[in-house]
Write a protein that holds these residues in place. Structure first.
Motif, PDB file in Angstrom:
ATOM      1  N   SER A   1       2.312  12.338  -9.715  1.00  0.00           N
ATOM      2  CA  SER A   1       1.640  13.635  -9.621  1.00  0.00           C
ATOM      3  C   SER A   1       2.648  14.775  -9.484  1.00  0.00           C
ATOM      4  CB  SER A   1       0.662  13.650  -8.452  1.00  0.00           C
ATOM      5  OG  SER A   1       1.344  13.494  -7.236  1.00  0.00           O
ATOM      6  N   LEU A   2       3.746  14.547  -8.774  1.00  0.00           N
ATOM      7  CA  LEU A   2       4.762  15.591  -8.671  1.00  0.00           C
ATOM      8  C   LEU A   2       5.441  15.841 -10.011  1.00  0.00           C
ATOM      9  CD1 LEU A   2       6.404  14.845  -5.215  1.00  0.00           C
ATOM     10  CD2 LEU A   2       5.027  16.812  -5.846  1.00  0.00           C
ATOM     11  N   GLY A   3       5.585  14.798 -10.823  1.00  0.00           N
ATOM     12  CA  GLY A   3       6.149  14.975 -12.154  1.00  0.00           C
ATOM     13  C   GLY A   3       5.262  15.849 -13.018  1.00  0.00           C
ATOM     14  N   ASN A   4       3.960  15.627 -12.957  1.00  0.00           N
ATOM     15  CA  ASN A   4       3.023  16.464 -13.718  1.00  0.00           C
ATOM     16  C   ASN A   4       3.023  17.894 -13.196  1.00  0.00           C
ATOM     17  OD1 ASN A   4       2.236  14.321 -15.328  1.00  0.00           O
ATOM     18  ND2 ASN A   4       0.538  13.770 -13.988  1.00  0.00           N
ATOM     19  N   PHE A   5       3.068  18.049 -11.897  1.00  0.00           N
ATOM     20  CA  PHE A   5       3.078  19.377 -11.293  1.00  0.00           C
ATOM     21  C   PHE A   5       4.343  20.143 -11.682  1.00  0.00           C
ATOM     22  CE2 PHE A   5       4.180  22.143  -7.673  1.00  0.00           C
ATOM     23  CZ  PHE A   5       3.088  22.985  -7.715  1.00  0.00           C
ATOM     24  N   ALA A   6       5.474  19.459 -11.696  1.00  0.00           N
ATOM     25  CA  ALA A   6       6.738  20.109 -12.048  1.00  0.00           C
ATOM     26  C   ALA A   6       6.708  20.578 -13.498  1.00  0.00           C
ATOM     27  CB  ALA A   6       7.902  19.147 -11.823  1.00  0.00           C
ATOM     28  N   GLY A   7       6.132  19.765 -14.388  1.00  0.00           N
ATOM     29  CA  GLY A   7       6.055  20.164 -15.791  1.00  0.00           C
ATOM     30  C   GLY A   7       5.201  21.398 -15.995  1.00  0.00           C
ATOM     31  N   SER A   8       4.056  21.469 -15.335  1.00  0.00           N
ATOM     32  CA  SER A   8       3.187  22.635 -15.480  1.00  0.00           C
ATOM     33  C   SER A   8       3.806  23.870 -14.835  1.00  0.00           C
ATOM     34  CB  SER A   8       1.801  22.363 -14.895  1.00  0.00           C
ATOM     35  OG  SER A   8       1.888  22.123 -13.515  1.00  0.00           O
ATOM     36  N   THR A   9       4.507  23.696 -13.720  1.00  0.00           N
ATOM     37  CA  THR A   9       5.163  24.828 -13.069  1.00  0.00           C
ATOM     38  C   THR A   9       6.293  25.372 -13.939  1.00  0.00           C
ATOM     39  OG1 THR A   9       4.662  23.860 -10.922  1.00  0.00           O
ATOM     40  CG2 THR A   9       6.338  25.562 -10.972  1.00  0.00           C
ATOM     41  N   GLN A  10       7.050  24.497 -14.547  1.00  0.00           N
ATOM     42  CA  GLN A  10       8.133  24.933 -15.426  1.00  0.00           C
ATOM     43  C   GLN A  10       7.576  25.695 -16.616  1.00  0.00           C
ATOM     44  OE1 GLN A  10      10.536  21.758 -16.947  1.00  0.00           O
ATOM     45  NE2 GLN A  10      12.062  23.129 -17.801  1.00  0.00           N
TER      46      GLN A  10
ATOM     47  N   ILE B   1       0.834  -1.205   0.000  1.00  0.00           N
ATOM     48  CA  ILE B   1       0.000   0.000   0.000  1.00  0.00           C
ATOM     49  C   ILE B   1       0.864   1.248   0.000  1.00  0.00           C
ATOM     50  CG2 ILE B   1      -1.625   1.339   1.403  1.00  0.00           C
ATOM     51  CD1 ILE B   1      -2.822  -1.384   2.277  1.00  0.00           C
ATOM     52  N   ILE B   2       1.887   1.272   0.824  1.00  0.00           N
ATOM     53  CA  ILE B   2       2.773   2.440   0.888  1.00  0.00           C
ATOM     54  C   ILE B   2       3.506   2.636  -0.434  1.00  0.00           C
ATOM     55  CG2 ILE B   2       4.880   3.319   1.979  1.00  0.00           C
ATOM     56  CD1 ILE B   2       3.808   2.172   4.601  1.00  0.00           C
ATOM     57  N   SER B   3       3.936   1.541  -1.060  1.00  0.00           N
ATOM     58  CA  SER B   3       4.646   1.686  -2.337  1.00  0.00           C
ATOM     59  C   SER B   3       3.718   2.231  -3.417  1.00  0.00           C
ATOM     60  CB  SER B   3       5.259   0.353  -2.762  1.00  0.00           C
ATOM     61  OG  SER B   3       4.258  -0.596  -3.032  1.00  0.00           O
ATOM     62  N   LEU B   4       2.459   1.834  -3.422  1.00  0.00           N
ATOM     63  CA  LEU B   4       1.510   2.390  -4.396  1.00  0.00           C
ATOM     64  C   LEU B   4       1.271   3.878  -4.152  1.00  0.00           C
ATOM     65  CD1 LEU B   4      -1.103  -0.492  -4.646  1.00  0.00           C
ATOM     66  CD2 LEU B   4       0.561   0.219  -6.370  1.00  0.00           C
ATOM     67  N   ILE B   5       1.204   4.273  -2.899  1.00  0.00           N
ATOM     68  CA  ILE B   5       1.027   5.691  -2.577  1.00  0.00           C
ATOM     69  C   ILE B   5       2.236   6.493  -3.044  1.00  0.00           C
ATOM     70  CG2 ILE B   5       0.904   7.328  -0.646  1.00  0.00           C
ATOM     71  CD1 ILE B   5      -0.846   5.229   0.794  1.00  0.00           C
ATOM     72  N   VAL B   6       3.433   5.971  -2.827  1.00  0.00           N
ATOM     73  CA  VAL B   6       4.657   6.667  -3.244  1.00  0.00           C
ATOM     74  C   VAL B   6       4.705   6.790  -4.765  1.00  0.00           C
ATOM     75  CG1 VAL B   6       7.170   6.462  -3.336  1.00  0.00           C
ATOM     76  CG2 VAL B   6       5.977   6.094  -1.191  1.00  0.00           C
TER      77      VAL B   6
END
Length: 58
Positions: free
Chosen positions: A34-43, A23-28
């Motif tokens: 999601s952080l990868g998508n967020f970083a792309g939009s922020t850039q 469960i923890i590995s799926l959450i990670v």
């Protein structure tokens, strides 16, 4: 000896730990995606800001 085998069969602590680990590995993995998508939009946003500043100063 038979009692020891019965206790081992009844014990489920290891299985529970494995389930929590999965469960923890799926959450990670979801967080990384999601952080990868967020970083792309922020850039992209900061590139637009930079372009507007550069074009307004020329």
């Amino acid at each position: 000896m038979l009692e020891l085998i019965r206790r081992i069969v009844k014990c489920d602590r290891g299985a529970t730990a494995v389930e929590y680990g999965l469960i923890i590995s799926l959450i990670v993995i979801a967080m990384i995606a999601s952080l990868g998508n967020f970083a792309g939009s922020t850039q992209s946003m900061w590139n637009q800001v930079s372009n507007k500043i550069t074009s307004s100063t020329q």
